[in-house]
Write a protein that holds these residues in place. Structure first.
Motif, short mmCIF file in Angstrom:
data_model
loop_
_atom_site.label_atom_id
_atom_site.label_comp_id
_atom_site.label_asym_id
_atom_site.label_seq_id
_atom_site.Cartn_x
_atom_site.Cartn_y
_atom_site.Cartn_z
N ARG A 125 0.84 -1.21 0.00
CA ARG A 125 0.00 0.00 0.00
C ARG A 125 0.87 1.25 0.00
NH1 ARG A 125 -3.52 -2.72 3.46
NH2 ARG A 125 -2.52 -1.87 5.30
N ARG A 126 1.93 1.22 0.81
CA ARG A 126 2.81 2.40 0.88
C ARG A 126 3.53 2.63 -0.43
NH1 ARG A 126 6.31 2.96 6.16
NH2 ARG A 126 7.09 4.59 4.82
N ILE A 127 3.97 1.53 -1.05
CA ILE A 127 4.69 1.67 -2.32
C ILE A 127 3.73 2.20 -3.40
CG2 ILE A 127 5.78 0.34 -4.18
CD1 ILE A 127 7.14 -1.34 -2.02
N LEU A 128 2.52 1.67 -3.38
CA LEU A 128 1.53 2.11 -4.36
C LEU A 128 1.23 3.60 -4.18
CD1 LEU A 128 -0.27 0.94 -6.59
CD2 LEU A 128 -2.07 0.68 -4.88
N ALA A 129 1.06 4.00 -2.93
CA ALA A 129 0.77 5.42 -2.65
C ALA A 129 1.92 6.28 -3.13
CB ALA A 129 0.54 5.62 -1.15
N GLU A 130 3.13 5.79 -2.92
CA GLU A 130 4.30 6.57 -3.33
C GLU A 130 4.40 6.66 -4.85
OE1 GLU A 130 8.93 6.42 -2.15
OE2 GLU A 130 7.39 6.36 -0.62
N LYS A 131 4.09 5.53 -5.51
CA LYS A 131 4.11 5.54 -6.98
C LYS A 131 3.09 6.54 -7.52
CE LYS A 131 4.42 1.60 -9.43
NZ LYS A 131 4.21 0.16 -9.71
N GLN A 132 1.91 6.53 -6.90
CA GLN A 132 0.86 7.44 -7.36
C GLN A 132 1.27 8.89 -7.15
OE1 GLN A 132 -2.48 5.89 -5.19
NE2 GLN A 132 -3.09 4.56 -6.88
N ARG A 133 1.94 9.13 -6.02
CA ARG A 133 2.38 10.49 -5.73
C ARG A 133 3.44 10.92 -6.75
NH1 ARG A 133 3.98 11.05 0.26
NH2 ARG A 133 2.07 9.89 0.45
N ALA A 134 4.33 9.98 -7.07
CA ALA A 134 5.39 10.29 -8.04
C ALA A 134 4.79 10.57 -9.41
CB ALA A 134 6.37 9.13 -8.12
N GLU A 135 3.79 9.79 -9.77
CA GLU A 135 3.14 10.02 -11.06
C GLU A 135 2.44 11.36 -11.08
OE1 GLU A 135 2.36 5.28 -11.89
OE2 GLU A 135 0.65 6.60 -11.51
N ALA A 136 1.83 11.70 -9.95
CA ALA A 136 1.14 12.99 -9.87
C ALA A 136 2.13 14.13 -10.00
CB ALA A 136 0.39 13.09 -8.55
N ALA A 137 3.33 13.93 -9.48
CA ALA A 137 4.34 15.00 -9.53
C ALA A 137 4.86 15.20 -10.96
CB ALA A 137 5.50 14.67 -8.61
N VAL A 138 4.90 14.12 -11.73
CA VAL A 138 5.38 14.23 -13.12
C VAL A 138 4.45 15.11 -13.93
CG1 VAL A 138 5.75 12.93 -15.25
CG2 VAL A 138 6.58 12.03 -13.08
N ARG A 139 3.19 14.83 -13.81
CA ARG A 139 2.19 15.68 -14.45
C ARG A 139 1.82 16.71 -13.41
NH1 ARG A 139 -3.02 15.19 -17.00
NH2 ARG A 139 -3.24 17.27 -17.82
N PRO A 140 2.08 18.02 -13.61
CA PRO A 140 2.00 18.97 -12.52
C PRO A 140 0.72 18.84 -11.69
CG PRO A 140 2.33 20.05 -14.63
CD PRO A 140 2.27 18.59 -14.89
N GLY A 141 0.87 18.14 -10.61
CA GLY A 141 -0.21 18.14 -9.64
C GLY A 141 -1.39 17.25 -9.94
N PHE A 142 -1.45 16.59 -11.10
CA PHE A 142 -2.64 15.81 -11.38
C PHE A 142 -2.42 14.34 -11.13
CE2 PHE A 142 -5.59 13.53 -14.22
CZ PHE A 142 -6.73 13.87 -13.53
N HIS A 143 -3.35 13.73 -10.47
CA HIS A 143 -3.26 12.34 -10.11
C HIS A 143 -4.04 11.52 -11.13
CE1 HIS A 143 -3.35 8.76 -7.88
NE2 HIS A 143 -2.74 9.32 -6.85
N PRO A 144 -3.36 10.73 -11.96
CA PRO A 144 -4.05 10.05 -13.06
C PRO A 144 -5.20 9.17 -12.61
CG PRO A 144 -1.68 9.78 -13.24
CD PRO A 144 -1.93 10.42 -11.93
N SER A 145 -5.01 8.50 -11.46
CA SER A 145 -6.06 7.57 -11.07
C SER A 145 -7.32 8.30 -10.63
CB SER A 145 -5.56 6.67 -9.95
OG SER A 145 -5.36 7.42 -8.79
#
Lengths: 153, 201
Positions: B32-52
């Motif tokens: 869960r922690r790794i997933l949350a971190e991956k999602q946060r990293a993805e959100a940071a790549v696209r300025p501020g938007f969380h794809p999921s």
């Protein structure tokens, strides 16, 4: 193995669990740095050791853990085994973190001083000194604690 | 006590045994922690938007954007029930806020898709949500749901959103301050509208 390490370094089941989780998460983060020169378990162990040594607000946490162990040790309802275990952990928690790490690695995990030195990123002499100093303190504290327990009972 | 006796004494103190449930749960906690971190990293790549979170906004945005646009057009009333549409925006906002407790700084509606500005740490103070609409001299207007003390970036300019004790909303930029009824920032042809989300529900 990781849980035993984090427990002995933190003195708290909850902290140990958090630290173990963090070690795995950090390993995942740094997976691209793992070169396969060491076994994965050794690499993970090294991460966990460093994490324990750098755990945020360590002193405050350790103070809490010491208090918790003090309470446990003083608990008359605990079994003799629990109390003896509690005293050991209490004594370990009184050590400076680096000395505690040296004890955990050499006594509990059976690493040679040279191996522990590599893992801790210091010289073998430093490890030997830390082990020597830590053992001197542990002997003194445990004997004193045993004496106090004897007087109480 | 000699060294051997000490070692023996130390080794006799085993760590407490964990329950089977703990060992079952542990890998899932790490995952869960790794997933949350991956999602946060993805959100940071696209300025501020969380794809999921796209689906949330795809559900909530159409109605909300129309309502906000209508709300902010002087002299016109929404053609559909305002409460229903703002509720949709609020529902979307609340779902995102629940996913990132204490991290949601701003939700910006502009361009093709909305995006989130998230704090790295859950340190965003709790305060009532407000909306701002900022129209640069040229280019698309941007509507954002934000909070007092947060920042909204539009056309390369950063605006800090601030509310005073009587509920007036101000926008601060390097070029100056905009407040209701005052001239736009820097005398340029920027247009601003602000309001409290809750008060329109």
């Amino acid at each position: 193995m990781i849980h035993a390490l984090t427990y002995r370094m933190s003195g708290s089941e909850a902290e140990a669990s958090d630290l173990a989780q963090e070690a795995f998460v950090q390993a995942w983060r740094r997976l691209d740095h793992f070169r396969g020169e060491a076994r994965f378990s050794s690499w993970l162990y090294r991460i966990a050791v460093n994490l324990c040594l750098n755990w945020k607000a360590r002193e405050a946490r350790e103070a809490r853990a010491r208090t918790a162990w003090g309470d446990l040790a003083a608990n008359e309802g605990s079994s003799t085994g629990d109390r003896r275990t509690g005293l050991v952990q209490e004594a370990l928690m009184k050590l400076p973190a680096k000395q505690r790490a040296a004890i955990v690695l050499t006594v509990y995990d059976g690493l040679k001083h040279e191996e522990a030195a590599r893992l801790l990123g210091c010289s073998e002499t430093t490890v030997s000194w830390r082990v020597f100093a830590a053992k001197a303190k542990l002997k003194r504290w445990l004997e004193k604690m045993d004496g106090q327990k004897g007087e109480r009972s | 006590m000699n060294n051997d006796e000490l070692d023996q004494r130390l080794r006799s103190a085993s760590p407490p045994e964990r329950s089977e449930a703990y060992w079952r749960e542990f890998p899932e906690s790490v995952e869960r922690r790794i997933l949350a971190e991956k999602q946060r990293a993805e959100a940071a790549v696209r300025p501020g938007f969380h794809p999921s979170l796209k689906w949330i906004w795809r559900l909530a945005l159409p109605g909300a954007a129309v309502v906000i646009a209508l709300l902010l057009m002087p002299g016109q009333q929404p053609k559909t029930p305002i409460h229903e549409q703002l509720s949709s925006l609020r529902a979307g906002y609340e779902q995102v806020a629940a996913l990132f407790p204490g991290q949601l700084e701003t939700v910006v509606f502009g361009g093709d898709e909305p995006y989130l500005q998230l704090s790295d740490l859950p340190d965003v103070p709790s305060s009532p949500p407000l909306f701002v609409r900022i129209c640069p001299p040229s280019g698309k207007c941007v509507t954002a749901v934000s909070f007092s003390g947060q920042k909204v970036r539009v056309s390369g300019r950063e605006f800090e959103v601030l509310a005073n004790g009587v509920g007036e909303i101000f926008l601060l930029a390097k070029e100056g301050v905009w407040s209701p009824g005052q001239a736009p920032v820097g005398g340029e042809n920027w247009r601003f509208e602000t309001g409290w989300l809750e008060r329109h529900l």
